[in-house]
Design an enzyme around this catalytic site. Sequence first.
Site, PDB file in Angstrom:
ATOM      1  N   CYS A 216       0.840  -1.190   0.000  1.00  0.00           N
ATOM      2  CA  CYS A 216       0.000   0.000   0.000  1.00  0.00           C
ATOM      3  C   CYS A 216       0.883   1.251   0.000  1.00  0.00           C
ATOM      4  O   CYS A 216       1.623   1.474  -0.942  1.00  0.00           O
ATOM      5  CB  CYS A 216      -1.006  -0.038   1.145  1.00  0.00           C
ATOM      6  SG  CYS A 216      -2.343   1.174   0.941  1.00  0.00           S
TER       7      CYS A 216
ATOM      8  N   HIS B  87      -3.879  -4.581  -0.299  1.00  0.00           N
ATOM      9  CA  HIS B  87      -3.472  -5.158   0.982  1.00  0.00           C
ATOM     10  C   HIS B  87      -3.577  -6.683   0.913  1.00  0.00           C
ATOM     11  O   HIS B  87      -4.674  -7.224   1.053  1.00  0.00           O
ATOM     12  CB  HIS B  87      -4.382  -4.654   2.105  1.00  0.00           C
ATOM     13  CG  HIS B  87      -4.120  -3.244   2.513  1.00  0.00           C
ATOM     14  ND1 HIS B  87      -3.169  -2.898   3.451  1.00  0.00           N
ATOM     15  CD2 HIS B  87      -4.684  -2.083   2.108  1.00  0.00           C
ATOM     16  CE1 HIS B  87      -3.166  -1.587   3.612  1.00  0.00           C
ATOM     17  NE2 HIS B  87      -4.070  -1.074   2.807  1.00  0.00           N
TER      18      HIS B  87
ATOM     19  N   GLU C  65      -2.783  -8.728   3.164  1.00  0.00           N
ATOM     20  CA  GLU C  65      -3.215  -9.213   4.484  1.00  0.00           C
ATOM     21  C   GLU C  65      -4.708  -9.038   4.711  1.00  0.00           C
ATOM     22  O   GLU C  65      -5.252  -9.567   5.680  1.00  0.00           O
ATOM     23  CB  GLU C  65      -2.417  -8.519   5.600  1.00  0.00           C
ATOM     24  CG  GLU C  65      -2.828  -7.103   5.928  1.00  0.00           C
ATOM     25  CD  GLU C  65      -2.300  -6.039   4.975  1.00  0.00           C
ATOM     26  OE1 GLU C  65      -2.520  -4.849   5.246  1.00  0.00           O
ATOM     27  OE2 GLU C  65      -1.682  -6.409   3.948  1.00  0.00           O
TER      28      GLU C  65
END
Length: 204
Positions: A79, A184, A186
């Site tokens: 990001c 992202h 995650e």
Amino acid sequence: MLAIIDYGVGNLFSLQCSLKKIGVEAVVTKDADIIKNADKIILPGVGAFGDAAEKLRATGLVDVIKEQAQSGKPFLGICLGMQLLFDKGYEYGEHNGLGFIKGNVIPLEGKIPAELNIPHMGWNALSLDKNCPLFKYIEDGDCVYFVHSYFATDCDESVVATAEYGIPVTAAVGKGNIFGCQFHPEKSGETGLKILKAFCEIGD
């Protein structure tokens, strides 16, 4: 061991938990010696480019980060961490990035159709360069999660994935051992975990 650089911005512990799910030991750290001894490095980040660049420089880690990246060690920006890999960012002024990848980070506003929301937030399909090792476990059209108002441009030679949001938006970049994801991983479910797994296998 993988080092997640802690410089006061970023979704550090969510990322650490995602890595744990795939069996990877990751340490959240601002310790230069730990970063030097790590096998791989991740630079996360959320927020504004200038503020993050200033906080990163305030840690005194920039020279260490540059040294490690130039050594050939696998390095991933996520990001805002990806945006910091570029030459300059134009968020509330002009700010210098790390200069690992040629290009600039500019506003989505004025570049995408006016009816589309800013920030670009939500799930989008990726159009992939399957030669990139980050994508060894995923397929063209797999979806990942974005939250951003600025994007990388002037970087065609390094783009390895795009997402359609009125225009093809730079979704991931790669240059040698340096990689970046605007999305992202995650927060991107199984697809994101597969991307992190692939990164963690680079150089092994």
